[in-house]
Design a protein around this motif. Structure first.
Motif, mmCIF file in Angstrom:
data_model
loop_
_atom_site.group_PDB
_atom_site.id
_atom_site.type_symbol
_atom_site.label_atom_id
_atom_site.label_comp_id
_atom_site.label_asym_id
_atom_site.label_seq_id
_atom_site.Cartn_x
_atom_site.Cartn_y
_atom_site.Cartn_z
ATOM 1 N N LEU A 6 47.612 40.214 47.635
ATOM 2 C CA LEU A 6 46.465 39.318 47.810
ATOM 3 C C LEU A 6 45.581 39.775 48.960
ATOM 4 O O LEU A 6 44.349 39.715 48.865
ATOM 5 N N SER A 54 43.651 42.778 47.660
ATOM 6 C CA SER A 54 42.620 42.381 46.699
ATOM 7 C C SER A 54 41.476 41.621 47.361
ATOM 8 O O SER A 54 40.334 41.720 46.935
ATOM 9 N N TYR A 55 41.774 40.866 48.390
ATOM 10 C CA TYR A 55 40.728 40.089 49.060
ATOM 11 C C TYR A 55 39.884 40.954 49.994
ATOM 12 O O TYR A 55 38.673 40.801 50.064
ATOM 13 N N ILE A 60 37.796 44.787 48.264
ATOM 14 C CA ILE A 60 37.018 44.615 47.039
ATOM 15 C C ILE A 60 36.019 45.774 46.928
ATOM 16 O O ILE A 60 35.415 46.160 47.923
ATOM 17 N N GLU A 117 30.232 43.910 45.438
ATOM 18 C CA GLU A 117 29.452 43.347 46.547
ATOM 19 C C GLU A 117 27.951 43.463 46.320
ATOM 20 O O GLU A 117 27.182 42.663 46.847
ATOM 21 N N ALA A 128 31.441 39.314 43.686
ATOM 22 C CA ALA A 128 32.561 39.327 44.635
ATOM 23 C C ALA A 128 33.004 37.903 44.960
ATOM 24 O O ALA A 128 34.200 37.641 45.109
ATOM 25 N N MET A 129 32.056 36.991 45.047
ATOM 26 C CA MET A 129 32.398 35.597 45.329
ATOM 27 C C MET A 129 33.245 35.006 44.194
ATOM 28 O O MET A 129 34.254 34.345 44.443
ATOM 29 N N ARG A 185 36.762 36.614 44.226
ATOM 30 C CA ARG A 185 37.595 36.044 45.294
ATOM 31 C C ARG A 185 38.023 34.609 44.963
ATOM 32 O O ARG A 185 39.132 34.193 45.306
ATOM 33 N N LEU A 199 40.733 34.997 42.492
ATOM 34 C CA LEU A 199 41.873 35.567 43.208
ATOM 35 C C LEU A 199 42.627 34.477 43.954
ATOM 36 O O LEU A 199 43.864 34.444 43.944
ATOM 37 N N THR A 200 41.908 33.562 44.564
ATOM 38 C CA THR A 200 42.536 32.446 45.266
ATOM 39 C C THR A 200 43.297 31.554 44.288
ATOM 40 O O THR A 200 44.427 31.134 44.565
ATOM 41 N N TRP A 256 43.676 36.757 35.544
ATOM 42 C CA TRP A 256 43.463 38.075 36.152
ATOM 43 C C TRP A 256 43.275 39.150 35.084
ATOM 44 O O TRP A 256 42.522 40.106 35.276
ATOM 45 N N TYR A 282 41.643 48.313 41.289
ATOM 46 C CA TYR A 282 41.492 47.017 41.949
ATOM 47 C C TYR A 282 42.349 45.927 41.302
ATOM 48 O O TYR A 282 42.985 45.140 41.996
#
Length: 126
Positions: free
Chosen positions: A17, A20-21, A24, A29, A41-42, A45, A48-49, A82, A100
């Motif tokens: 994690l 991955s966080y 990126i 981005e 990217a937002m 993430r 991902l969370t 994912w 990634y």
């Protein structure tokens, strides 16, 4: 499930994690043009969370007899989220997508296999 395996999965999840966080790819981005730069990217993430929380719930519930169904559901949902991200973002750059998305995808798959294996062991004991 032994505490050693749960500990190993937890440490591996934290490391993946963090990778991955923090690592990126630059492509995510700058995607979205001048007005929406970084929006990809937002979203990555954010998902991902969500996957991280689902995996933590799954790892925490692997050992208990009554909560195996929760572990199974959360691990499969995390894997599907994912995997969808991998499929969507590896269309343009497959190698970048593999670098990634693969670590968490592999860990998700391992967790799903361990949950199913643990479930079979629990039902065999009854």
């Amino acid at each position: 499930m032994s505490k050693r395996i749960v500990f190993f999965l937890s440490i591996t999840l934290i490391m993946i994690l963090a990778y991955s966080y923090l690592c990126i790819p630059d492509k995510f981005e700058i995607e979205g043009g001048s007005c929406y730069q970084g929006i990809t990217a937002m979203f990555i993430r954010f998902f991902l969370t969500i996957c991280g929380v689902l995996n933590v719930l799954s790892i925490a519930r692997i050992g208990s007899k009554s909560k195996v169904k929760i572990a199974k559901i959360t691990s499969i949902i995390s894997l599907m989220i994912w995997l969808t991200g991998f499929i969507i973002h590896s269309y343009d750059g497959f190698l970048m997508g593999v670098k990634y998305f693969a670590p968490l995808l592999i860990l998700n798959f391992i967790i799903v296999v361990l949950v199913y294996r643990n479930r079979e062991n629990k039902t065999g004991e009854m």
